[in-house]
Design a protein around this motif. Structure first.
Motif, short mmCIF file in Angstrom:
data_model
loop_
_atom_site.label_atom_id
_atom_site.label_comp_id
_atom_site.label_asym_id
_atom_site.label_seq_id
_atom_site.Cartn_x
_atom_site.Cartn_y
_atom_site.Cartn_z
N VAL A 413 0.57 -1.01 -0.05
CA VAL A 413 0.17 0.08 0.01
C VAL A 413 1.07 1.04 0.30
O VAL A 413 0.62 2.43 -0.73
N GLU A 414 2.33 1.25 0.89
CA GLU A 414 2.95 2.56 0.79
C GLU A 414 3.48 2.48 -0.84
O GLU A 414 3.72 4.21 -1.19
N ALA A 415 3.81 1.01 -1.52
CA ALA A 415 4.32 1.55 -2.77
C ALA A 415 3.75 2.01 -3.10
O ALA A 415 4.35 3.17 -4.12
N THR A 416 2.65 1.64 -3.24
CA THR A 416 1.30 1.95 -4.18
C THR A 416 1.29 3.61 -3.92
O THR A 416 0.99 4.40 -5.40
N ALA A 417 0.88 3.72 -2.88
CA ALA A 417 0.50 5.27 -2.76
C ALA A 417 2.10 6.32 -3.33
O ALA A 417 1.43 7.36 -3.39
N SER A 418 3.10 5.50 -2.75
CA SER A 418 4.13 6.91 -3.26
C SER A 418 4.35 7.24 -4.40
O SER A 418 5.21 7.38 -4.84
N GLY A 419 3.91 6.00 -5.45
CA GLY A 419 3.59 5.83 -6.90
C GLY A 419 5.42 5.27 -7.77
O GLY A 419 5.60 4.60 -8.89
N ARG A 420 5.47 4.22 -5.79
CA ARG A 420 6.13 3.24 -6.46
C ARG A 420 6.15 1.75 -7.16
O ARG A 420 6.72 1.29 -7.67
N LEU A 421 4.98 1.53 -7.24
CA LEU A 421 4.21 0.77 -7.98
C LEU A 421 2.81 1.13 -8.76
O LEU A 421 2.14 2.13 -8.47
N ARG A 422 2.85 0.57 -9.53
CA ARG A 422 1.43 1.06 -10.69
C ARG A 422 0.21 -0.18 -10.64
O ARG A 422 0.50 -0.85 -10.88
N VAL A 423 -0.50 1.04 -10.52
CA VAL A 423 -1.80 -0.49 -11.03
C VAL A 423 -2.91 -0.53 -12.21
O VAL A 423 -3.28 1.44 -12.30
N GLU A 424 -2.87 -0.69 -12.52
CA GLU A 424 -3.88 -0.99 -13.60
C GLU A 424 -5.34 -1.17 -13.69
O GLU A 424 -5.59 -2.93 -13.33
N VAL A 425 -6.51 -0.54 -13.19
CA VAL A 425 -7.56 -0.90 -13.51
C VAL A 425 -8.30 -1.18 -14.78
O VAL A 425 -8.05 0.32 -15.36
N SER A 426 -8.56 -1.91 -15.33
CA SER A 426 -8.86 -2.54 -16.82
C SER A 426 -10.53 -1.83 -17.23
O SER A 426 -11.21 -0.81 -17.74
N ALA A 427 -11.69 -1.56 -16.45
CA ALA A 427 -13.21 -1.91 -16.13
C ALA A 427 -13.29 -1.82 -14.94
O ALA A 427 -12.59 -2.16 -13.73
N ARG A 428 -14.20 -0.91 -14.73
CA ARG A 428 -14.78 -0.50 -13.23
C ARG A 428 -16.02 -0.60 -13.36
O ARG A 428 -16.77 -0.13 -14.02
#
Length: 454
Positions: A413-428
C-alpha cells in the motif's frame, strides 16, 4: 419501552465510580454518542461511538489517553441486565460488567452495576441522556445489506444480488462499509465449484476477497482502527467483499489507506500484489537474473513484472502486441507474443540456455511442462496452481499461494501510494452491475484488474 424502538442518539452524561461513600467521576473526554437500540429479545446495544481526547484533569495514575468509547451490549437475564464490555476510559477498566439495575426515566437512562478492576469488584453508575428523539418504532431485529452471491455451485449466470443480514464484528474482527472491491480468478473458481475439493465454500456464497472501504464498527479487542477509518483489506476467509458490508480480521490483512491512494486502486491490491510479492520472494532473485513471466498482463503478473524488475532481474514477459508497450512500461526488458508463436521458443531466443526462473500464472498441472522447458537446467518454475514437484532437466517447482505475512500488505500500500508500484484498473462497474462485471471478467482477457464500486 417498546420492544422494537430505536431510541435515538444518546450521549454519556456521567460515568461514576462508587466506592463506599466515596463518589468519584470517571474520566471522560469528548462526550461519546451512540445509537441505543432495544429489541424484542431484551437486547440493548449502543453503537456508532466516537472518541475524544483525555480530559485535562486526568492525573498520572489515571493512565488516560483517549476515551475508548466502547459501549458493548446489554442482555436481559432474569431481573438482571448483563453488560458485555465496560464503557471504559483506560485499559485497567476494560472487562465484563454486571449491570444490576437499569432505569429509563424520560430521556435519561441510568445503569447501576459492578465491574472487576484490579481483581476486585467496583461499583459503577453510567448515565446516558437522549439527545435526539426516537427514530423508529418499526426497527427490525436484523439489519440487512445487499451482496453478490452464488446460491450454489454452478455457472456464473446464476449469480445474483441478494439481501443478507448485515454482519456484526466478533472479537478481533472489523466491519467495513465498502467503497470498492476487486475481482480475482479465485472468485470465479470458488463460485463455480472448480475449487470445491481444495477450498469448499458454504452457500449462499458471497464473492470477493479484496476490499477498500470505511470502518463501520470493530469487535472486542480491536484497537488499531476506529469507526470512520479508511482501510484496505484482504477479507478471506471471514467474509466476501462484493457486498455493501464485509468483515476482516484485525491483523496484517487490514491496513490503513493513505489519502493519496484512491479506493479503487487500493481495492486492486491485496490478492494480486500480495501473491506477486510472495512469488518474487520465493524466486530469490539476484540482480541480473533472468525471469520469464507467463501471464504478465493480468493482475498478479503486472505486479510480478514490477517487483522483479525493481529487484534487478531481467524480465521477459508474455503479452499480445497490443499490450507490449504496457508491460515494458512495468519494467519488462523483452516481450513474447504468445498469440503468434511458441512461447518457449521465443523465450529461449531472448535468453539462450534458459531463464533462471519462470513464473507461470496461466497453466497448471501437465500444462506447466512447456514453460519449464524455457528454464535452464536446475532452474526454478513457480506457479500459483498445482503441478508436479520437478520437471525434466531437474527444473524444480514451487507452488505459491497468497499469504498476508506481517507487513506485506502495508508495504504494498505504501509503495503504491508513493508511486513506486503501478496499478492497472482496466474496468470499473457499479455494484448494481456486479453480475455483469463477473461475467465479463470470466469471459475475456483482462489487463490488470476489474473493480466494482459502491
Amino acid at each position: 419501552m417498546n420492544s422494537r424502538d430505536v431510541l435515538g442518539t444518546w450521549e454519556l452524561l456521567s460515568y461514576v465510580d462508587v466506592e463506599g461513600d466515596d463518589v468519584r467521576p470517571g474520566p471522560l473526554g469528548e462526550r461519546p454518542r451512540g445509537l441505543l437500540v432495544y429489541t424484542a429479545d431484551g437486547h440493548m446495544s449502543v453503537s456508532m461511538m466516537r472518541t475524544g481526547p483525555a480530559p485535562e484533569s486526568a492525573g498520572p495514575d489515571d493512565q488516560v489517553e483517549t476515551f475508548m468509547g466502547y459501549a458493548g451490549t446489554w442482555r436481559a437475564s432474569g431481573s438482571e441486565i448483563r453488560h458485555a464490555v465496560l464503557v471504559s476510559a483506560h485499559s485497567r477498566m476494560v472487562g465484563s460488567e454486571l449491570v444490576r439495575h437499569a432505569a429509563l426515566d424520560g430521556d435519561v437512562l441510568t445503569l447501576h452495576g459492578t465491574s472487576p478492576v484490579n481483581g476486585r469488584p467496583r461499583r459503577r453508575r453510567l448515565v446516558w441522556r437522549r439527545t435526539t428523539p426516537t427514530l423508529s418504532h418499526t426497527a427490525e431485529r436484523h439489519v440487512t445489506m445487499k451482496a453478490l452471491v452464488a446460491p450454489s455451485y454452478g455457472p456464473i449466470d446464476q449469480l445474483t444480488l441478494a439481501e443478507l443480514d448485515k454482519p456484526a464484528p466478533g472479537p478481533g474482527q472489523i466491519l467495513i462499509k465498502l467503497r470498492a472491491a476487486a475481482l480475482n480468478p479465485l472468485d470465479v473458481k470458488l463460485a463455480t465449484g472448480v475449487m470445491r475439493e481444495m477450498m469448499p465454500v458454504s452457500h449462499p456464497f458471497v464473492l470477493g476477497l479484496d476490499a477498500a472501504g470505511t470502518v463501520e464498527a470493530v469487535g472486542e479487542g480491536v484497537t488499531r482502527f476506529s469507526p470512520g477509518d479508511e482501510v484496505v483489506a484482504f477479507t478471506h476467509p471471514v467474509a466476501g467483499a462484493v457486498a455493501e458490508y464485509t468483515l476482516a480480521l484485525d491483523g496484517p490483512e487490514v491496513v490503513a489507506r493513505p489519502e493519496t491512494l484512491d479506493p479503487v486502486d487500493a481495492a486492486a491490491l491485496p490478492v494480486a500484489a500480495m501473491t506477486a510479492a510472495g512469488i518474487v520472494e520465493q524466486a530469490g532473485l539476484n540482480s541480473g537474473d533472468s525471469l520469464l513471466v507467463v501471464g504478465a498482463t493480468g493482475g498478479v503478473g503486472s505486479f510480478v513484472v514490477q517487483l522483479a524488475a525493481q529487484a534487478g532481474a531481467r524480465v521477459v514477459a508474455t503479452a499480445p502486441p497490443s499490450d507490449a508497450d504496457y508491460v515494458r512500461g512495468l519494467g519488462a526488458a523483452a516481450t513474447v507474443d504468445y498469440t503468434s508463436g511458441d512461447t518457449t521458443e521465443e523465450a529461449l531466443r531472448h535468453v539462450p540456455g534458459g531463464v533462471d526462473v519462470a513464473v507461470d500464472l496461466i497453466n497448471a498441472g501437465p500444462g506447466l511442462a512447456g514453460t519449464a522447458a524455457a528454464v535452464k537446467p536446475g532452474g526454478l518454475l513457480i506457479s500459483p496452481a498445482g503441478g508436479p514437484p520437478v520437471f525434466d532437466r531437474e527444473v524444480r517447482a514451487s507452488y505459491a499461494h497468497i499469504e498476508a505475512t506481517e507487513g506485506r500488505l502495508q508495504q504494498i500500500v505504501e509503495a503504491t501510494a508513493s508511486g513506486r508500484l503501478r496499478v492497472e484498473v482496466s474496468a470499473r462497474f457499479p455494484f448494481a452491475e456486479a453480475q455483469r462485471a463477473v461475467a465479463e471478467f470470466a469471459g475475456k482477457h483482462t489487463r490488470g484488474k476489474v473493480v466494482i464500486t459502491f
